[in-house]
Enzyme design. Structure first.
Site, short mmCIF file in Angstrom:
data_model
loop_
_atom_site.label_atom_id
_atom_site.label_comp_id
_atom_site.label_asym_id
_atom_site.label_seq_id
_atom_site.Cartn_x
_atom_site.Cartn_y
_atom_site.Cartn_z
CG HIS A 1 -2.23 -1.23 1.41
ND1 HIS A 1 -2.63 -0.76 0.55
CD2 HIS A 1 -1.92 -2.17 1.66
CE1 HIS A 1 -4.15 -2.76 0.77
NE2 HIS A 1 -3.21 -3.12 1.06
CG ASN B 1 -7.80 -4.29 0.76
OD1 ASN B 1 -7.41 -3.69 1.24
ND2 ASN B 1 -7.26 -5.91 1.08
CG HIS C 1 -2.92 -0.30 14.59
ND1 HIS C 1 -2.74 -1.99 14.59
CD2 HIS C 1 -2.21 -0.61 15.66
CE1 HIS C 1 -2.43 -3.40 15.58
NE2 HIS C 1 -2.03 -2.14 16.13
FE1 HDE Z 1 -2.78 -4.41 5.50
N1 HDE Z 1 -0.49 -4.04 5.96
N2 HDE Z 1 -1.91 -6.63 6.26
N3 HDE Z 1 -4.21 -4.91 4.65
N4 HDE Z 1 -3.04 -3.03 5.39
C1 HDE Z 1 0.05 -2.25 6.07
O1 HDE Z 1 0.44 -1.69 7.09
C2 HDE Z 1 -0.77 -7.18 6.88
C3 HDE Z 1 -4.61 -6.54 4.85
C4 HDE Z 1 -4.52 -2.75 4.67
O2 HDE Z 1 -3.11 3.31 3.40
C5 HDE Z 1 0.92 -2.49 6.39
O3 HDE Z 1 1.02 0.88 7.14
C6 HDE Z 1 -0.88 -8.43 7.15
C7 HDE Z 1 -5.68 -7.24 4.51
C8 HDE Z 1 -4.18 -1.34 4.75
O4 HDE Z 1 -1.83 3.14 5.47
C9 HDE Z 1 1.32 -4.22 6.84
C10 HDE Z 1 -1.93 -9.22 6.21
C11 HDE Z 1 -6.12 -5.62 4.62
C12 HDE Z 1 -2.92 -0.88 4.31
C13 HDE Z 1 0.51 -3.94 6.99
C14 HDE Z 1 -2.84 -7.92 6.19
C15 HDE Z 1 -5.10 -4.87 4.55
C16 HDE Z 1 -2.56 -1.80 4.55
C17 HDE Z 1 2.12 -1.20 5.29
C18 HDE Z 1 -2.12 -10.34 6.58
C19 HDE Z 1 -7.64 -5.49 4.30
C20 HDE Z 1 -2.58 0.97 4.06
C21 HDE Z 1 1.98 -0.47 5.83
C22 HDE Z 1 -1.93 -10.20 8.17
C23 HDE Z 1 -8.83 -5.98 5.35
C24 HDE Z 1 -2.71 1.26 5.18
C25 HDE Z 1 1.31 0.06 6.79
C26 HDE Z 1 -2.46 2.90 4.69
C27 HDE Z 1 -1.43 -1.85 5.25
C28 HDE Z 1 0.16 -5.76 7.42
C29 HDE Z 1 -3.42 -8.06 5.19
C30 HDE Z 1 -5.76 -3.31 4.25
C31 HDE Z 1 2.88 -4.03 7.09
C32 HDE Z 1 0.77 -9.05 8.46
C33 HDE Z 1 -6.62 -8.35 5.03
C34 HDE Z 1 -5.99 -0.52 4.10
O5 HDE Z 1 1.54 -3.22 8.76
#
Ligand code: HDE
Length: 695
Positions: free
Chosen positions: A81, A154, A345
């Site tokens: 993202h 999402n 978060h």
């Molecule tokens: Fe994320 N995801 N994600 N994700 N995610 C990040 O956090 C992660 C997942 C989502 O505009 C990171 O600050 C893991 C699902 C959005 O700043 C990180 C898993 C969904 C955004 C991270 C998921 C999301 C992130 C990278 C699986 C939809 C951007 C930078 C367990 C429900 C937020 C950050 C923004 C961002 C980890 C799966 C949505 C690395 C480990 C499912 C919208 O922490």
């Protein structure tokens, strides 16, 4: 370029010890360029050197401070993202939801809760384009009076994997291949398809990723989803499961793949610009927040597990209940300070909202703070203005890198007796975790209830309209066409066959790989669920021009009356009309008036517009009809099934472009004016034209 200046003695510098200038007024100080230490700068054009043409001196603290700061301007981009666009706004509940949750901001319609929303692509880097085929992040920070609540969702209601332990593998597979460093922001390569061909659980999400959802027309036109099952908890401590849904007020729409490809070149910032400009002109994007709520007994009755993030609950099974609206009405003042530094978060919840045991969500609860530590440099990122709660915040966490506060007093621990006024825990108002009963052995297993990988993928495909199904076929053909390893393609086809045999045949045919799908026995035989029309964007699209953009091609001598009428009527429908000239300089009308176009034709291909109008004069048509930019403008609009308006004097352009006049090619004549054209344009595209030209 800055003009070179001879080294002279500064005339108006602010130097301690210079009695006269010590009396410089605050106003004068306010407009004076200073160093980070507040020292006024007399010359921002030349570094300090020994002699007019001699070496630069290390002593130049002004140069060193400026360059050092610049050298560190970038922070690590988000691992996923990374490319996003954000905006401020507010959320308002429609009514009182206290029977379901004690979260104050959902229980009082008079409260306007400030929000910051960030929309993003997933795979590409921060400088990548806006329209790759990709999932879009839809993250909203609610600054509630009881603390920050982040709904980090999402634009697709399910996810690729069921367990957080697979996330690094998924992300490695989708990002640039590690040896060659490409492709950027694209799923169309071997490592991605290799991985998902070995991960049957990803197949529901793959169908969504191959659909129109992955190439949205505008961030303002995207649906959003919390994806996981969460919990609402009311004041009595009663818990209800909840799924969150965002619906855009102006409806959802997508571009066609060929448009997406061309937009990436014509305007890589297409989505970012669209969001920014809409807010600047006061056309504030708005979404309705709805929930699906259900209890354990209802969950137990579903043929899928509500803790499995690869499953959705069809609206036809649990209807959406609208609970409030979000309006984005202010652009960030500074992209880096706000959009880049915002830290979302899913673990940022407030009393009344709690987690389920979804193993993907549970893993996310660890990941987000952890990532901010390296991205934002330490644990004080909550002090960055965009991340600060807007309610009182105080505790005994202290120190660490970039501490911005100056905590007072002797006491930095609890319990303490030295400062009776210091903050204490609050059992009544504080967050209490819902006491869900837990028992069981410690195991590394995947629940049997997570094993049906294809029923909902099939449900999704079969709930699409015919054009949407065609687009899914085309998407597979494009993506797999880029996969070099034949076995990977065959294995992918095996999954497609499990989803739907007819879809598989179509994809095989498009690839010229008839009968080559591997046999992949499903872990659980898929079932045929009743189609869910709510999953189709086209099926539920209402005719509208709200938030849409019309491009009007002009030449000298254009008919002012028709264009004026078109502008007035289109703007009345909420559309934006951009004028396109043969050049960016003024274009003369048939009257006395000249207009300044918004674009020159060379910089405004028709992919940037939802609909186009040809309003050139006869002489203009003659002059333009051999220009590739003009002919491509028209041919692309036609091939992208767009509604094309034209004035009689523009006819020569249509003829030269080889366009057959059909229901979607509408004359703006003196009797009906622009009305007939606008009525057609509201429909978006002329889908039946796809029988004539494959879109
Ligand atoms: Fe994320 N995801 N994600 N994700 N995610 C990040 O956090 C992660 C997942 C989502 O505009 C990171 O600050 C893991 C699902 C959005 O700043 C990180 C898993 C969904 C955004 C991270 C998921 C999301 C992130 C990278 C699986 C939809 C951007 C930078 C367990 C429900 C937020 C950050 C923004 C961002 C980890 C799966 C949505 C690395 C480990 C499912 C919208 O922490």
């Amino acid at each position: 370029m800055a003009k070179q200046k001879k080294p002279t003695k500064p005339e108006k510098a602010f130097h301690a010890g210079n009695a006269g200038e010590l009396h410089q007024t605050t106003d004068q100080r306010d407009s004076t360029l200073t160093t980070n230490q507040g020292v006024a700068i007399s010359d921002n054009q030349n570094s300090l050197r020994s002699g007019e043409r001699g070496p630069t001196l290390l002593e130049d603290f002004i140069l060193r401070e400026k360059i050092t700061h610049f050298d560190h301007e970038r922070i690590p981009e988000r691992i996923v993202h990374a490319r996003g666009s954000g905006a401020h706004g507010y959320f308002k509940a429609y009514g009182d939801l206290s029977d379901l949750t004690r979260a104050g901001f959902l229980c009082d319609p008079s409260i306007e809760t400030p929000v910051f929303a960030r929309f993003s692509t997933v795979a590409g880097g921060a400088g990548s384009v806006d329209l790759p085929r990709d999932v879009r992040g839809f993250a909203v920070k609610f600054y509630t009076q009881e603390g920050n609540f982040d709904l980090v969702g999402n634009n697709i209601p399910v996810f690729f994997i069921q367990d957080a332990i697979k996330f690094p593998d998924l992300v490695h597979a989708v990002k640039m291949e590690p040896d060659r460093g490409y492709p950027q922001a694209a799923t169309a390569h071997d490592t991605f398809w290799d991985f998902v061909s070995l991960m049957p659980e990803s197949w529901h999400m793959i169908l969504w990723a191959m659909s129109d959802r992955a190439i949205p027309r505008s961030l303002r036109m995207m649906e959003g989803f919390g994806v996981h099952t969460f919990r609402f908890v009311n004041a009595k401590g009663e818990s209800t499961f909840v799924k969150f849904h965002w619906r855009p007020k102006i409806g959802s729409a997508s571009v066609l793949w060929d448009e997406a490809v061309k937009i990436c070149g014509a305007d890589p910032d297409f989505h970012r610009r669209d969001l920014f400009e809409a807010i600047e002109r006061g056309d504030f994007p708005e979404w309705e927040l709805s929930v699906q709520t259900f209890d354990q007994a209802t969950a137990d009755g579903f043929p899928f597990d509500v803790l499995d993030a690869t499953k959705l609950i069809p609206e036809e099974m649990v209807p959406l209940q609208p609970i409030g609206k979000m309006v984005l009405n202010r652009n960030p003042d500074n992209f880096f300070a706000e959009t880049e530094q915002v830290a979302f978060h899913p673990g940022h919840v407030v009393p009344g909202i709690d987690f389920s045991d979804d193993p993907l969500l549970q893993g996310r609860l660890f990941s987000y703070t952890d990532t901010q530590l390296s991205r934002l440099g330490g644990p004080n990122f909550h002090q960055i203005p965009v991340n600060r709660p807007r309610c009182p915040m105080h505790n005994f966490q202290r120190d660490a890198i970039m501490q911005m506060e100056v905590p007072h007093g002797r006491v930095n621990y609890e319990p303490n007796s030295l400062d009776p006024a210091s903050v204490r825990e609050n059992p009544g108002a504080g967050f209490t975790t819902h006491p869900a009963t837990q028992s069981g052995d410690k195991l590394r297993v995947r629940s049997e209830t997570f094993m049906d990988h294809y029923s909902q993928a099939r449900l999704f495909y079969r709930s699409m309209t015919a054009p949407e199904q065609d687009h899914i076929v085309n998407a597979f053909a494009f993506e797999l066409g880029k996969v070099e390893t034949p076995e990977v393609r065959c294995r992918v086809l095996g999954h497609v066959k499990n989803v739907d045999a007819e879809l598989c045949e179509r994809v095989e045919q498009a690839l010229g790989m008839e009968g080559q799908a591997y046999n992949i026995p499903p872990a659980v035989e898929p079932i045929d669920m009743a189609p869910s029309p709510a999953l189709s964007l086209l099926g539920k699209a209402e005719p509208t021009l709200a938030g849409r953009k019309i491009g009007v091609l002009l030449s000298d001598g254009f008919e002012l009356a028709i264009v004026d009428q078109l502008l007035a009527l289109a703007e009345g429908e909420g559309a934006v009309v951009d004028l396109i000239g043969p050049h960016i300089g003024e274009v003369e009308s048939d009257g006395d008036t000249a207009v300044s176009p918004n674009h020159a034709i060379a910089a405004a291909p028709s992919v940037l517009f939802d609909s186009v109008v040809l309003a050139v004069s006869e002489a203009g048509a003659e002059a333009m009809k051999r220009e590739a930019a003009v002919l491509n403008f028209i041919r692309d609009a036609y091939a992208h099934l767009k509604i094309i308006g034209f004035t009689a004097s523009s006819m020569a352009l249509l003829e030269m472009a080889g366009i057959d006049v059909d229901d979607g090619v509408v004359e703006l004549d003196s009797s009906g004016g622009a009305t007939a054209y606008l009525d057609m344009a509201k429909k978006g595209r002329l889908w039946p034209r796809a029988a004539v030209i494959k879109a």
